[in-house]
Structures are given as C-alpha cells and as structure tokens.
Design a protein around this motif. Sequence first.
Motif, PDB file in Angstrom:
ATOM      1  N   ARG A   1       1.567   9.799  -5.995  1.00 44.93           N
ATOM      2  CA  ARG A   1       2.238  10.710  -5.800  1.00 44.93           C
ATOM      3  C   ARG A   1       3.229  11.107  -6.622  1.00 44.93           C
ATOM      4  O   ARG A   1       3.311  12.401  -6.855  1.00 44.93           O
ATOM      5  CB  ARG A   1       2.979  10.747  -4.353  1.00 44.93           C
ATOM      6  CG  ARG A   1       1.586  11.090  -3.007  1.00 44.93           C
ATOM      7  CD  ARG A   1       2.261  11.578  -1.926  1.00 44.93           C
ATOM      8  NE  ARG A   1       4.088  10.346  -1.217  1.00 44.93           N
ATOM      9  CZ  ARG A   1       4.134   9.644  -0.827  1.00 44.93           C
ATOM     10  NH1 ARG A   1       3.025   9.041  -0.388  1.00 44.93           N
ATOM     11  NH2 ARG A   1       4.806   8.209  -0.727  1.00 44.93           N
TER      12      ARG A   1
ATOM     13  N   GLU B   1      -8.717   7.032  -0.201  1.00 46.53           N
ATOM     14  CA  GLU B   1      -7.427   7.488  -0.636  1.00 46.53           C
ATOM     15  C   GLU B   1      -7.271   6.563  -1.788  1.00 46.53           C
ATOM     16  O   GLU B   1      -8.134   5.836  -2.782  1.00 46.53           O
ATOM     17  CB  GLU B   1      -6.193   6.341   0.218  1.00 46.53           C
ATOM     18  CG  GLU B   1      -5.523   6.525   1.661  1.00 46.53           C
ATOM     19  CD  GLU B   1      -5.141   5.232   2.093  1.00 46.53           C
ATOM     20  OE1 GLU B   1      -4.067   6.104   1.711  1.00 46.53           O
ATOM     21  OE2 GLU B   1      -5.016   4.803   2.865  1.00 46.53           O
ATOM     22  N   SER B   2      -6.767   7.918  -2.652  1.00 52.00           N
ATOM     23  CA  SER B   2      -6.843   7.112  -3.821  1.00 52.00           C
ATOM     24  C   SER B   2      -5.205   6.766  -4.634  1.00 52.00           C
ATOM     25  O   SER B   2      -4.004   6.945  -4.126  1.00 52.00           O
ATOM     26  CB  SER B   2      -6.437   8.641  -5.282  1.00 52.00           C
ATOM     27  OG  SER B   2      -7.274   9.430  -4.703  1.00 52.00           O
ATOM     28  N   PHE B   3      -5.861   5.619  -5.531  1.00 44.55           N
ATOM     29  CA  PHE B   3      -4.326   4.309  -5.700  1.00 44.55           C
ATOM     30  C   PHE B   3      -4.466   4.519  -7.535  1.00 44.55           C
ATOM     31  O   PHE B   3      -5.409   4.963  -7.206  1.00 44.55           O
ATOM     32  CB  PHE B   3      -4.825   2.840  -5.077  1.00 44.55           C
ATOM     33  CG  PHE B   3      -4.832   3.163  -3.340  1.00 44.55           C
ATOM     34  CD1 PHE B   3      -3.318   3.480  -3.014  1.00 44.55           C
ATOM     35  CD2 PHE B   3      -5.765   2.858  -2.809  1.00 44.55           C
ATOM     36  CE1 PHE B   3      -3.588   2.829  -1.690  1.00 44.55           C
ATOM     37  CE2 PHE B   3      -4.711   2.786  -1.496  1.00 44.55           C
ATOM     38  CZ  PHE B   3      -4.655   2.499  -0.947  1.00 44.55           C
TER      39      PHE B   3
ATOM     40  N   ARG C   1      -9.757   1.263   2.358  1.00 44.01           N
ATOM     41  CA  ARG C   1      -8.855   2.472   2.717  1.00 44.01           C
ATOM     42  C   ARG C   1      -9.715   3.516   0.983  1.00 44.01           C
ATOM     43  O   ARG C   1      -8.494   3.962   0.763  1.00 44.01           O
ATOM     44  CB  ARG C   1      -7.683   2.351   2.379  1.00 44.01           C
ATOM     45  CG  ARG C   1      -7.324   1.945   3.554  1.00 44.01           C
ATOM     46  CD  ARG C   1      -5.783   1.448   3.269  1.00 44.01           C
ATOM     47  NE  ARG C   1      -5.051   1.262   4.842  1.00 44.01           N
ATOM     48  CZ  ARG C   1      -5.053  -0.943   4.801  1.00 44.01           C
ATOM     49  NH1 ARG C   1      -5.913  -1.096   4.124  1.00 44.01           N
ATOM     50  NH2 ARG C   1      -4.486  -0.769   6.693  1.00 44.01           N
TER      51      ARG C   1
ATOM     52  N   LEU D   1       0.748  -0.941   0.257  1.00 46.06           N
ATOM     53  CA  LEU D   1      -0.341   0.226  -0.180  1.00 46.06           C
ATOM     54  C   LEU D   1       0.998   1.430   0.216  1.00 46.06           C
ATOM     55  O   LEU D   1       0.524   2.360  -0.549  1.00 46.06           O
ATOM     56  CB  LEU D   1      -0.486  -0.081   1.094  1.00 46.06           C
ATOM     57  CG  LEU D   1      -2.212  -0.863   1.430  1.00 46.06           C
ATOM     58  CD1 LEU D   1      -2.470  -0.663   2.786  1.00 46.06           C
ATOM     59  CD2 LEU D   1      -2.889  -0.655   0.304  1.00 46.06           C
ATOM     60  N   GLU D   2       1.797   1.197   0.958  1.00 41.45           N
ATOM     61  CA  GLU D   2       2.146   2.409   0.748  1.00 41.45           C
ATOM     62  C   GLU D   2       3.522   3.103  -0.515  1.00 41.45           C
ATOM     63  O   GLU D   2       3.288   3.936  -1.097  1.00 41.45           O
ATOM     64  CB  GLU D   2       3.878   2.279   2.199  1.00 41.45           C
ATOM     65  CG  GLU D   2       4.917   3.639   2.017  1.00 41.45           C
ATOM     66  CD  GLU D   2       3.926   4.294   2.387  1.00 41.45           C
ATOM     67  OE1 GLU D   2       4.389   5.893   2.075  1.00 41.45           O
ATOM     68  OE2 GLU D   2       3.159   4.062   3.309  1.00 41.45           O
TER      69      GLU D   2
ATOM     70  N   ARG E   1       0.705   4.217  -2.486  1.00 43.18           N
ATOM     71  CA  ARG E   1       1.013   5.314  -2.355  1.00 43.18           C
ATOM     72  C   ARG E   1       1.809   6.468  -2.999  1.00 43.18           C
ATOM     73  O   ARG E   1       1.737   7.683  -3.398  1.00 43.18           O
ATOM     74  CB  ARG E   1       0.875   6.261  -0.675  1.00 43.18           C
ATOM     75  CG  ARG E   1      -0.423   5.373  -0.434  1.00 43.18           C
ATOM     76  CD  ARG E   1      -0.372   5.241   1.416  1.00 43.18           C
ATOM     77  NE  ARG E   1      -0.925   4.552   1.876  1.00 43.18           N
ATOM     78  CZ  ARG E   1      -1.683   4.078   2.599  1.00 43.18           C
ATOM     79  NH1 ARG E   1       0.067   3.381   2.690  1.00 43.18           N
ATOM     80  NH2 ARG E   1      -2.086   3.736   3.577  1.00 43.18           N
ATOM     81  N   THR E   2       2.872   5.831  -3.109  1.00 43.31           N
ATOM     82  CA  THR E   2       4.515   6.801  -3.003  1.00 43.31           C
ATOM     83  C   THR E   2       4.209   6.861  -5.135  1.00 43.31           C
ATOM     84  O   THR E   2       3.969   7.987  -5.482  1.00 43.31           O
ATOM     85  CB  THR E   2       5.589   5.607  -3.926  1.00 43.31           C
ATOM     86  OG1 THR E   2       5.290   5.904  -1.675  1.00 43.31           O
ATOM     87  CG2 THR E   2       6.454   6.878  -3.699  1.00 43.31           C
TER      88      THR E   2
END
Length: 243
Positions: free
Chosen positions: A34, A77-79, A74, A26-27, A30-31
């Motif tokens: 971004r 959040e936007s993935f 989640r 997930l992290e 997220r990266t």
Amino acid sequence: MRSVVDFHTHILPCIDDGSTGVETSLEMLRTEARHGVGTVVLTPHFYPDKERPESFIKRREESLALLEKAMADRSEESFPKLLVGAEVRYFEGMSDCEYLSKLAISQTDLIMIEMPFAKWTKRMLSELSEIHQKQGLVPIIAHIDRYIGGFHPCVRFDDLATLPVLIQVGTDFFVRRSSRKRAIRTFRRGIVHLLGTDAHNMSSRRPNMNEAIEILTRTLGENAIAYINSVEKDALNNSQIEF
C-alpha cells in the motif's frame, strides 16, 4: 506513489526479534504494498558469536518457505517482490570469511552490516574496505542514523565518504519530528543511498515507508526519490557503483 525498495526489514516470521508469525508478516507486506514498496529485502539478524552460518541459513530458508507458501495461498492479493539477505553483526576478520557471500542479498553482491554502537576504529573502516576488495561484495551499512550526530558520534561524515560502501538510513529518521531536520541535512550531504524501514511488527516498529517518502518529496522534491530509485536500480542490478 513512486515504487521504492525497502532495504531493511525483519518481516521473516519467527527467526529473530521481528515478526512473530506468518499472519503478522503478511500484514506487514500488505502495508508495504500500500505504501508503494515494490521490493522488500528480508534482513534477519545474524550474530556470528551466537550461531553458525549453516544453522542460520537453514532457519532462514524454512522461514522464507513458510512465508512464500502463505503468499501463494493468497494469490488474489498483490505482495511486493521478496529478496533475502541478512543483517550481519560486524566482527573482526569478516572480510576473510568464506561464508560471507552466502549472507548477501539474493542475486546481488550486497551484504548488510550492522556496525558496533561505539566509536569506529581505523581497523573497522579498513575491514569494510577489505570486504569489497577481497570478496567483491558491497557492504551496506545498516541504519547509519544511529551512529551519526550527537555529542559522541561513532563515525564522521568524512570517514564515510572514503569507504566503498552504500549507506542505508532508517525511515524513522525522517518521520520523527525530533530528528527530521538532521535527517534532511544528512540527505543533502549526499551520504544517504538507500532507505529501510527496519520494520519488526505492526505496532511499535511498523512499516512506514510512505511517511518518509512524503517528507522527502515535500522538502527536497521528486529528485530526491529519483536519486534513491537510481541507486536502488544500480545496486540490485550489480551495476558498477562509483564510491
């Protein structure tokens, strides 16, 4: 930042030497988000000499289900969008294997191939062509930057130009100062089609698409990214690609 596709990742959790858990995956996603990555292609290693394809596909489905559930939990959040495929280790006779299409990137005719780290023979080059001719699949050669240049390259630029394949280059090729000039020269020669971070974790092999895009834009201009976007679109839409 312009949206791009990360064509080569090891973000699926607990399936190969990449992400060791859902939270790490997930992290990483997220990266990627971004960094302006709109689509992530999940390409876990498949070693045909170590595992049957049925077993690999089952493990891949289970890993993907875990990740998608965590993303759904989640929803605020936007993935990035996820596509699933595999990084298939080259083997003799793969163009005749009936299961090869099951390892292609979802909803496409694209199959990622990891070539040997030794000089590519004429038979290997023919096998890549036959994958396209016999099965209608378009091979993507993974991380070409590992096979070119140096005193003993595995393959020549002229050989690549004759193959019905797409070429994926690693973002580290552009990010590392030691290889950056050669990466730019390689891109200018027109043999680079797709970018991939080959991300495995959030430490030693983290997603770094933003750095590569920044370097490409700064040195070659927006047209470089526009070209990448154009090939990405055609590839994922199964559009006719001129080799």
